[in-house]
Scaffold this motif. Structure first.
Motif, mmCIF file in Angstrom:
data_model
loop_
_atom_site.group_PDB
_atom_site.id
_atom_site.type_symbol
_atom_site.label_atom_id
_atom_site.label_comp_id
_atom_site.label_asym_id
_atom_site.label_seq_id
_atom_site.Cartn_x
_atom_site.Cartn_y
_atom_site.Cartn_z
ATOM 1 N N LYS A 140 4.001 9.409 1.220
ATOM 2 C CA LYS A 140 5.094 8.766 1.968
ATOM 3 C C LYS A 140 5.559 7.539 1.204
ATOM 4 O O LYS A 140 5.477 7.492 -0.005
ATOM 5 N N ASP A 141 5.920 6.537 1.946
ATOM 6 C CA ASP A 141 6.481 5.326 1.379
ATOM 7 C C ASP A 141 5.404 4.358 0.911
ATOM 8 O O ASP A 141 4.242 4.533 1.209
ATOM 9 N N THR A 142 5.858 3.293 0.244
ATOM 10 C CA THR A 142 4.958 2.146 0.120
ATOM 11 C C THR A 142 5.346 1.168 1.210
ATOM 12 O O THR A 142 6.513 1.087 1.608
ATOM 13 N N GLU A 143 4.388 0.442 1.709
ATOM 14 C CA GLU A 143 4.631 -0.457 2.834
ATOM 15 C C GLU A 143 3.726 -1.677 2.680
ATOM 16 O O GLU A 143 2.654 -1.588 2.104
ATOM 17 N N PRO A 200 -4.442 0.970 -1.172
ATOM 18 C CA PRO A 200 -3.997 -0.290 -1.773
ATOM 19 C C PRO A 200 -3.338 -0.046 -3.132
ATOM 20 O O PRO A 200 -3.870 0.705 -3.949
ATOM 21 N N GLN A 201 -2.184 -0.659 -3.313
ATOM 22 C CA GLN A 201 -1.407 -0.444 -4.534
ATOM 23 C C GLN A 201 -2.161 -0.836 -5.801
ATOM 24 O O GLN A 201 -1.944 -0.254 -6.850
ATOM 25 N N ALA A 254 0.838 -1.190 0.000
ATOM 26 C CA ALA A 254 0.000 0.000 0.000
ATOM 27 C C ALA A 254 0.872 1.238 0.000
ATOM 28 O O ALA A 254 2.020 1.214 0.452
ATOM 29 N N LEU A 255 0.315 2.308 -0.518
ATOM 30 C CA LEU A 255 0.992 3.599 -0.509
ATOM 31 C C LEU A 255 0.470 4.379 0.691
ATOM 32 O O LEU A 255 -0.736 4.450 0.914
ATOM 33 N N ILE A 256 1.392 4.939 1.470
ATOM 34 C CA ILE A 256 0.971 5.702 2.638
ATOM 35 C C ILE A 256 0.965 7.189 2.270
ATOM 36 O O ILE A 256 1.958 7.713 1.758
#
Lengths: 765, 156
Positions: free
Chosen positions: A547-550, A469-470, A456-458
């Motif tokens: 932010k990041d993807t996690e 969700p990516q 997911a991308l934050i």
């Protein structure tokens, strides 16, 4: 092992075997000489029969016994496979499956009457069954045919003798006839023996309860969270040993996660296995010839996902055969092979599974879909002309849409395409359809590998973090402050961003989540846009920060929050705080970027009610001529809005033309032809490299393209037309959206510039 | 229930909301936690204060003051979490202050007094007269529910 355990094992094993039977029977029908398939079918039925007898399921035993006899005749070569036999055998498989399901439910075989089926099976045998004691092995005659080169007739004659009362073995008869040497018979017997021993491959797998796997998956989910927390903590304290240990933990967790996920993985072939049968049945029922081909059977998916896509896939395959593929005659007329092809393709791509269902049928009739969607009020007239063909065909996924004019036996039973899309979206997947007229239709699905842990991308909005969700993510767009000012525009009261020539509706996250409107609107500075796919539409979500993807572990929301459609769930972030997972579809619907069908219908009804009430209300298309000329034309006179690259413009004599839908369409440049107010000598209004914006006007089956500089808006207003002077091509002026706007007189314009067109149209009237 | 024996008693976890003493049956209470970091849920019904992370489990926090339509809690007063086991899993109920665990005879339960506002009356099973106070006995399931009207407004 208790009796119930034995029954359970029997059920599991039989279900697996039955799925294989479906496949093998269809394969056998295609290729009747496939002795291996026949032998395997035989063994399966025989095993079920044997176990049934042992467990006391008499009905099941009786049915399988007759089926087995029929198979034995086939195997001995006494009968050849006909479609009737295949159907009867498939019916037998269905009957067995139903009885097994009954046994699973309440331990009994149920009250079904298999008399007719048993009669059919017996009739098909034609000759009374021989005793079926050796059915687990290939027959001696078969081996001799294969090994010693004995012809089938000789074997059959010998078998005939046996039936007439010859007490000797087949081998003995053959040796006596000098058809084979005794050594051949001995060899054949040895092969027969060994084939029995090697009947099953030694199992190198164990059966594990799915619940145990679910539990393991949950635990791994927890571990992933703990790992994220440890990693985050490690960044803070900057201790080398701690870092090393947490890195190791990181690696092991990732591997463990993959490993556990693998245990739940199943090849998609498991559900595809039944499709040859489905295709055969449907094709037979609607008198078509269809073959199915598969690519990427071994592509693996999580068990829960496999289960979730099974019905949608089945529906799509049935649809392809029923609606997609034409009848053999129609195909022949179109110069295609009489046999249609349905192609299934699956592959892994970027952490997702792509599945395609293609057919080489007639394709979708976009014009019919457009009419139907209009007729049902699923789209408004303005939407319908603005939509591209690709958007149009995707309307078939809307609730309440079904192109099947008549409800056939195999489809059109209410499980529409909207259910397909709902089910796919429920598991976080997407589905879309493309169609090429005359060449076929392709349905493309993107499915996540697993449900529990997703990339997911934050992003942040307001003071909170959210996960997206990516799978829904298309791209990220960053606009610097000065770009943002010019490239975010207001159309129809909504903010849009022009992304590569397409208008992308924008949703401000904070605002969509109920924050004060002023805050979002006041924003100056750079803008981050997350381009998302919701249903078949795209929109841009404006967030504060990307932010990041996690990897996140999806947790459901409590019942108290089920009504909030903007969220798909929640997750725990590395720092231990909870973050909400955004649901793009819910979010877009909230922001009215995309609407549910119901909303659109309501809108449509409101509109017609308004039309009845306010007499002079008109829907107008507003466009720009030059850099400041503003004109309007009644939308009812515009058939379509199109864009053409400037390179597509050709000349026919002195006339500019483009090729449009297989015909030549003349172009009229409005700015050159009319006297519009506010148009100074400023040259071209739009840059030379941008595509031509064209309003297509049709009369009596002929079309003409009116070139404008920019499409501004579609408005519905009560207008009062006033004549201000007499100008070429202008009906008069009116105040539209508080600005003076000239109304285009299409008919005069055409009379002036396209005399031929106007005459033909008049004649056509 | 009280008819089985005169000695049947229940233990209650008590807490205060706007000076009133309330109690939840102790066996339905999983744990009591001090104020936890909370994630606000936009668009949620007002009674939902947010989500908390309870050892890896995501738990919805319901503000009992709002649920009972009492005065809104002053911002400086940090709420305590009473985590209860409802039919739908754990739910955290936000209260002002935790009281003692009290044991009362079932037989002393009296119907809710008429003067209580209907919002409270509909959610309590009755009251126990303690020495100096009135203990309002909350129904756990009702407390964890969200009124239908709230759900609808959340969807708007």
């Amino acid at each position: 092992m208790s009796e119930s355990d034995i029954v359970k094992d029997f059920l599991i094993e039989s279900h697996e075997n039955l799925d294989r039977l479906d496949r093998e029977l269809v394969e056998l029908e295609k290729n009747p000489a496939n002795k291996g398939a026949l032998a395997s079918i035989f063994r399966t039925i025989h095993t079920i029969k044997g176990t049934c007898g042992f467990l006391g399921f008499n009905k099941l035993e009786k049915l399988t016994h007759v089926g087995e006899n029929l198979l034995s005749r086939l195997r001995d070569g006494a009968l050849t496979l006909t479609p009737e036999i295949t159907t009867a055998l498939l019916d037998t498989v269905d009957a067995v499956r139903q009885m097994l399901e009954h046994i699973e439910r309440d331990g009994s075989e149920g009250e079904r009457n298999d008399g007719p089926l048993i009669d059919t099976l017996t009739t098909l045998q034609q000759v009374p069954a021989t005793q079926a004691s050796e059915q687990t092995r290939p027959s001696i005659g078969e081996i001799l045919m294969e090994r010693a080169g004995v012809s089938q007739e000789v074997i059959l004659q010998a078998a005939e003798k046996q039936k007439k009362g010859d007490p000797r073995h087949l081998g003995e008869i053959l040796v006596e006839q000098k058809a084979v040497r005794p050594s051949d018979v001995v060899e054949a017997l040895r092969i027969q023996q060994s084939s029995r021993a090697s009947g099953g491959v030694l199992d190198s797998s164990v059966r594990v309860d799915v619940h145990l796997l679910d539990k393991l998956m949950n635990l791994v989910g927890e571990l992933v969270l703990a790992r994220n927390q440890v990693l985050q903590y490690g960044k803070k304290i900057k201790d080398r040993n701690f870092m090393a240990a947490s890195q190791r933990l990181n690696l092991i967790t990732t591997e463990l996660q993959e490993g556990v996920m693998k245990t739940r993985m199943q090849p998609i072939g498991n559900i595809w296995g039944q499709f040859p049968r489905t295709v055969r049945d449907v094709a037979l029922a609607c008198g078509k010839q269809v073959v199915i081909e598969m690519e990427g059977k071994e592509t693996e998916l999580d068990k829960t996902i496999i289960e979730a896509i099974k019905d949608p896939l089945t529906h799509l395959v049935r649809n392809s055969v029923d609606h997609g593929i034409e009848s053999p005659e129609a195909r022949a007329r179109a110069g295609k092979d009489a046999t249609g092809r349905v192609m299934l393709r699956a592959s892994h791509e970027g952490g997702q599974v792509h599945i395609e269902i293609c057919d080489d049928g007639a394709g979708l009739d976009s014009e019919r879909i457009r009419q139907k969607a209009l007729g049902k009020g699923l789209v408004s007239a303005e939407q319908a002309i603005r939509m591209t063909d690709r958007d149009i065909v995707n309307l078939i996924f809307m609730p309440g849409f079904s192109t099947a004019e008549k409800v056939s036996k195999v489809s059109g039973r209410g499980v529409g395409m909207d259910v397909v899309r709902t089910n796919i979206e429920k598991i976080g997947g997407t589905v879309d359809v493309q169609s090429r007229p005359g060449l076929g239709t392709t349905v493309h699905m993107r499915i996540p590998l697993t449900l529990a842990i997703i990339p997911a991308l934050i992003v942040t909005g307001g003071s909170e973090r959210y996960a997206i969700p990516q799978v829904c993510l298309l791209e990220l767009v960053h606009l610097e402050a000065e770009q943002a000012a010019s490239r975010i525009e207001r159309v129809h009261g909504a903010l849009v961003h022009r992304l590569r020539g397409r208008l992308l509706p924008l949703v401000f996250l904070e605002q969509a989540l109920g924050a004060e409107q002023s805050r979002a609107a006041d924003r100056k500075g750079a803008v981050n846009i997350v381009v998302l796919q919701a249903n078949d539409q795209q929109f841009g979500l404006v967030v504060d920060e990307i932010k990041d993807t996690e990897e996140i572990v999806v947790k459901p929301l409590g019942r108290q929050l089920k009504g909030v459609s903007a969220f798909a769930g929640a997750t725990i972030m590395g720092d231990g705080k909870v973050a909400l997972i955004l649901d793009p579809v819910g979010l877009a619907q909230r922001a009215r970027v995309i609407g549910g069908a119901a909303q659109r219908i309501v809108k449509e009804q409101e509109r017609t009610a308004e039309e009845k009430a306010g007499g002079n209300r008109q829907t107008l298309l507003l466009f720009q001529i030059g850099q400041s000329g503003r004109m309007a034309v009644p939308l009812s006179l515009v058939a379509r809005l199109e864009e053409f690259p400037r390179s597509a413009v050709e000349r026919s004599g002195s006339q500019q033309v483009v090729q449009y839908r297989g015909r030549i369409m003349p172009l009229v440049n409005i700015s050159a032809a009319v006297e519009v107010s506010g148009l100074a000598e400023e040259g071209a209004g739009s840059p030379a490299h941008s595509p031509l914006q064209v309003l297509v006007h049709s009369e009596s089956g002929r079309s003409v393209g009116l070139v404008v500089d920019r499409i501004l808006d579609i408005v519905e207003e009560e207008i009062l037309v006033e004549k201000v002077g007499q100008r070429r091509g202008v009906l008069g002026s009116a105040v539209v959206q508080k600005r003076v706007t000239d109304l285009l007189d299409i008919h005069e314009l055409l009379r002036l510039t396209q005399p031929g067109f106007a005459r033909a149209a008049a004649a056509g009237d | 229930m009280g008819e089985h024996s005169m000695t049947s008693a229940h233990q209650f976890c008590t807490f205060y909301l706007d000076q009133l003493l309330f109690g939840l049956e102790l066996k339905g209470v999983q744990e009591v936690m001090r104020s936890l970091e909370m994630t606000h849920v936009p668009l949620a019904p007002a009674v939902v204060s947010g989500l908390i992370n309870l050892r890896g489990q995501i738990v919805t926090a319901i503000d009992l003051r709002r649920r009972l339509e009492l005065q809104v809690r002053p911002a400086e007063l940090l709420p305590m979490n009473v985590v209860v086991r409802s039919n739908e899993g754990a739910v955290s109920l936000l209260v002002d202050k935790i009281g003692d665990v009290v044991e009362v005879e079932d037989s002393s339960l009296e119907p809710a007094p008429e003067m209580l506002p209907p919002s409270i009356r509909s959610m309590i099973r009755g009251v126990h007269k303690l020495e100096d106070k009135l203990l309002h006995v909350l129904d756990t399931e009702r407390a964890c529910e969200i009124a239908e009207t709230d759900l609808v407004s959340a969807n708007e």
